[in-house]
Design a protein around this motif. Structure first.
Motif, PDB file in Angstrom:
ATOM      1  N   LEU A  15       6.071   6.181  -1.454  1.00 50.49           N
ATOM      2  CA  LEU A  15       5.988   6.413  -0.131  1.00 50.49           C
ATOM      3  C   LEU A  15       5.989   4.765   0.219  1.00 50.49           C
ATOM      4  O   LEU A  15       5.820   3.733  -0.866  1.00 50.49           O
ATOM      5  CB  LEU A  15       4.463   6.325  -0.423  1.00 50.49           C
ATOM      6  CG  LEU A  15       4.030   6.299   1.391  1.00 50.49           C
ATOM      7  CD1 LEU A  15       4.483   7.019   2.301  1.00 50.49           C
ATOM      8  CD2 LEU A  15       2.662   5.877   1.379  1.00 50.49           C
ATOM      9  N   VAL A  16       6.943   4.331   0.947  1.00 55.32           N
ATOM     10  CA  VAL A  16       7.232   3.309   1.267  1.00 55.32           C
ATOM     11  C   VAL A  16       6.699   3.063   3.344  1.00 55.32           C
ATOM     12  O   VAL A  16       7.004   3.973   4.204  1.00 55.32           O
ATOM     13  CB  VAL A  16       9.274   3.153   2.529  1.00 55.32           C
ATOM     14  CG1 VAL A  16       9.364   1.892   3.396  1.00 55.32           C
ATOM     15  CG2 VAL A  16       9.758   3.667   1.235  1.00 55.32           C
ATOM     16  N   ALA A  17       6.073   2.290   2.963  1.00 50.04           N
ATOM     17  CA  ALA A  17       4.723   1.925   4.495  1.00 50.04           C
ATOM     18  C   ALA A  17       4.953   0.576   4.837  1.00 50.04           C
ATOM     19  O   ALA A  17       5.177  -0.018   4.761  1.00 50.04           O
ATOM     20  CB  ALA A  17       3.323   1.792   3.706  1.00 50.04           C
ATOM     21  N   LYS A  18       5.199   1.086   6.570  1.00 51.84           N
ATOM     22  CA  LYS A  18       4.677   0.018   7.162  1.00 51.84           C
ATOM     23  C   LYS A  18       3.440  -0.099   7.971  1.00 51.84           C
ATOM     24  O   LYS A  18       3.060   0.810   8.256  1.00 51.84           O
ATOM     25  CB  LYS A  18       5.203  -0.219   8.528  1.00 51.84           C
ATOM     26  CG  LYS A  18       7.235   0.050   8.017  1.00 51.84           C
ATOM     27  CD  LYS A  18       7.226  -1.650   7.250  1.00 51.84           C
ATOM     28  CE  LYS A  18       7.032  -2.147   9.680  1.00 51.84           C
ATOM     29  NZ  LYS A  18       8.045  -4.224   8.555  1.00 51.84           N
ATOM     30  N   VAL A  59      -2.141   8.798  -1.499  1.00 50.33           N
ATOM     31  CA  VAL A  59      -3.603  10.514  -2.707  1.00 50.33           C
ATOM     32  C   VAL A  59      -2.245  11.528  -2.282  1.00 50.33           C
ATOM     33  O   VAL A  59      -2.280  12.209  -3.285  1.00 50.33           O
ATOM     34  CB  VAL A  59      -4.342   9.797  -2.246  1.00 50.33           C
ATOM     35  CG1 VAL A  59      -5.497  10.865  -2.819  1.00 50.33           C
ATOM     36  CG2 VAL A  59      -5.187   8.559  -2.721  1.00 50.33           C
ATOM     37  N   GLN A  60      -2.654  11.785  -0.978  1.00 57.34           N
ATOM     38  CA  GLN A  60      -1.655  13.630  -0.471  1.00 57.34           C
ATOM     39  C   GLN A  60      -0.739  13.414  -1.485  1.00 57.34           C
ATOM     40  O   GLN A  60      -0.153  14.675  -1.475  1.00 57.34           O
ATOM     41  CB  GLN A  60      -2.009  13.606   0.874  1.00 57.34           C
ATOM     42  CG  GLN A  60      -3.607  13.553   1.496  1.00 57.34           C
ATOM     43  CD  GLN A  60      -3.962  13.275   2.867  1.00 57.34           C
ATOM     44  OE1 GLN A  60      -2.470  13.483   4.162  1.00 57.34           O
ATOM     45  NE2 GLN A  60      -4.665  13.241   3.585  1.00 57.34           N
ATOM     46  N   GLU A  61       0.615  12.694  -0.937  1.00 58.81           N
ATOM     47  CA  GLU A  61       1.852  13.299  -0.895  1.00 58.81           C
ATOM     48  C   GLU A  61       1.809  12.894  -3.195  1.00 58.81           C
ATOM     49  O   GLU A  61       3.230  12.567  -3.203  1.00 58.81           O
ATOM     50  CB  GLU A  61       2.837  11.814  -0.673  1.00 58.81           C
ATOM     51  CG  GLU A  61       2.614  12.450   0.496  1.00 58.81           C
ATOM     52  CD  GLU A  61       3.841  13.789   1.086  1.00 58.81           C
ATOM     53  OE1 GLU A  61       4.037  14.705   0.215  1.00 58.81           O
ATOM     54  OE2 GLU A  61       3.493  14.247   1.934  1.00 58.81           O
ATOM     55  N   ASP A  62       0.492  12.026  -3.379  1.00 52.83           N
ATOM     56  CA  ASP A  62       1.091  11.718  -5.206  1.00 52.83           C
ATOM     57  C   ASP A  62       2.513  11.050  -5.517  1.00 52.83           C
ATOM     58  O   ASP A  62       3.073  11.812  -5.960  1.00 52.83           O
ATOM     59  CB  ASP A  62       0.901  13.176  -5.508  1.00 52.83           C
ATOM     60  CG  ASP A  62       0.703  12.885  -7.663  1.00 52.83           C
ATOM     61  OD1 ASP A  62       0.146  11.772  -8.235  1.00 52.83           O
ATOM     62  OD2 ASP A  62       0.897  13.907  -8.054  1.00 52.83           O
ATOM     63  N   VAL A  63       2.437   9.637  -4.893  1.00 55.36           N
ATOM     64  CA  VAL A  63       3.516   8.748  -5.155  1.00 55.36           C
ATOM     65  C   VAL A  63       3.174   8.205  -6.646  1.00 55.36           C
ATOM     66  O   VAL A  63       2.097   7.699  -6.747  1.00 55.36           O
ATOM     67  CB  VAL A  63       3.432   7.888  -3.722  1.00 55.36           C
ATOM     68  CG1 VAL A  63       4.498   8.769  -2.433  1.00 55.36           C
ATOM     69  CG2 VAL A  63       2.561   6.887  -4.071  1.00 55.36           C
ATOM     70  N   ASP A  64       4.467   7.835  -7.103  1.00 57.40           N
ATOM     71  CA  ASP A  64       4.508   6.709  -8.417  1.00 57.40           C
ATOM     72  C   ASP A  64       4.200   5.374  -8.280  1.00 57.40           C
ATOM     73  O   ASP A  64       3.885   4.774  -8.574  1.00 57.40           O
ATOM     74  CB  ASP A  64       5.772   6.857  -9.341  1.00 57.40           C
ATOM     75  CG  ASP A  64       5.469   8.552  -9.892  1.00 57.40           C
ATOM     76  OD1 ASP A  64       4.804   9.158 -10.124  1.00 57.40           O
ATOM     77  OD2 ASP A  64       6.854   9.578  -9.043  1.00 57.40           O
ATOM     78  N   VAL A  65       5.108   5.396  -6.082  1.00 55.29           N
ATOM     79  CA  VAL A  65       5.131   3.825  -5.720  1.00 55.29           C
ATOM     80  C   VAL A  65       5.132   4.154  -5.038  1.00 55.29           C
ATOM     81  O   VAL A  65       5.654   4.715  -3.869  1.00 55.29           O
ATOM     82  CB  VAL A  65       6.882   3.575  -6.371  1.00 55.29           C
ATOM     83  CG1 VAL A  65       6.874   2.457  -5.852  1.00 55.29           C
ATOM     84  CG2 VAL A  65       7.325   3.868  -8.249  1.00 55.29           C
ATOM     85  N   LEU A  66       3.753   2.814  -4.097  1.00 58.57           N
ATOM     86  CA  LEU A  66       3.413   2.198  -2.748  1.00 58.57           C
ATOM     87  C   LEU A  66       4.281   1.222  -2.297  1.00 58.57           C
ATOM     88  O   LEU A  66       3.939   0.277  -2.770  1.00 58.57           O
ATOM     89  CB  LEU A  66       1.983   2.946  -2.481  1.00 58.57           C
ATOM     90  CG  LEU A  66       2.278   1.952  -1.372  1.00 58.57           C
ATOM     91  CD1 LEU A  66       2.708   2.928  -0.164  1.00 58.57           C
ATOM     92  CD2 LEU A  66       0.003   2.029  -1.452  1.00 58.57           C
TER      93      LEU A  66
END
Length: 142
Positions: A15-18, A59-66
């Motif tokens: 997930l790449v988050a702004k 959490v919902q996308e069950d990501v390995d990396v944020l």
């Protein structure tokens, strides 16, 4: 996660988050594309996300990396809120958290102490970031 695991169908999920009021997203788009081209599964949050929204998505996308992209100078406020949220959901231990953007050297140690694995500033090599994620993403079954 080893390259062998990734080729066997366990793609690294990122997930790449702004977060916050930061409206500069060119770097987030560039890294999202580079991660995708490297074979990672990439989800982009879009602009102006609240820390709670980022946590929920991770959490919902069950990501390995944020990957948190932040240029606004609010990293000492927003990043700890995200880390605390991941801990509340029990997702912190299974999520590699990296930060990209403008983070003064004086603030890097504190963010690392809170749980940020790595901080990539302007001019960081895409290959370096991709290799770091490949080497440090958690190994887990889906």
């Amino acid at each position: 996660m080893s390259a062998d695991q990734q080729t066997e169908g366990q793609r690294i999920r990122c997930l790449v988050a702004k977060v916050g009021l930061d409206g500069h997203d060119r770097g987030a788009h560039v890294i999202s594309r580079a991660f995708r081209d490297a074979g990672f599964e990439v989800i982009y949050s879009g602009l102006h996300r609240a820390p709670e929204e980022v946590v929920q998505a991770a959490v919902q996308e069950d990501v390995d990396v944020l990957g948190i992209s932040i240029l606004s100078g609010a990293h000492n406020t927003l990043v700890p809120q995200i880390l605390d949220g991941l801990k509340e959901y029990g997702a912190f231990e299974d999520t590699l958290v990296i930060v990209g953007g403008i983070v003064p050297d004086d603030d890097k140690a504190e963010l690392r102490d809170l749980g940020v694995a790595e901080i990539f500033g302007p001019g960081a090599s895409m290959d370096e970031m991709i290799e770091y994620v490949r080497e440090h993403a958690p190994d887990r079954e889906r």
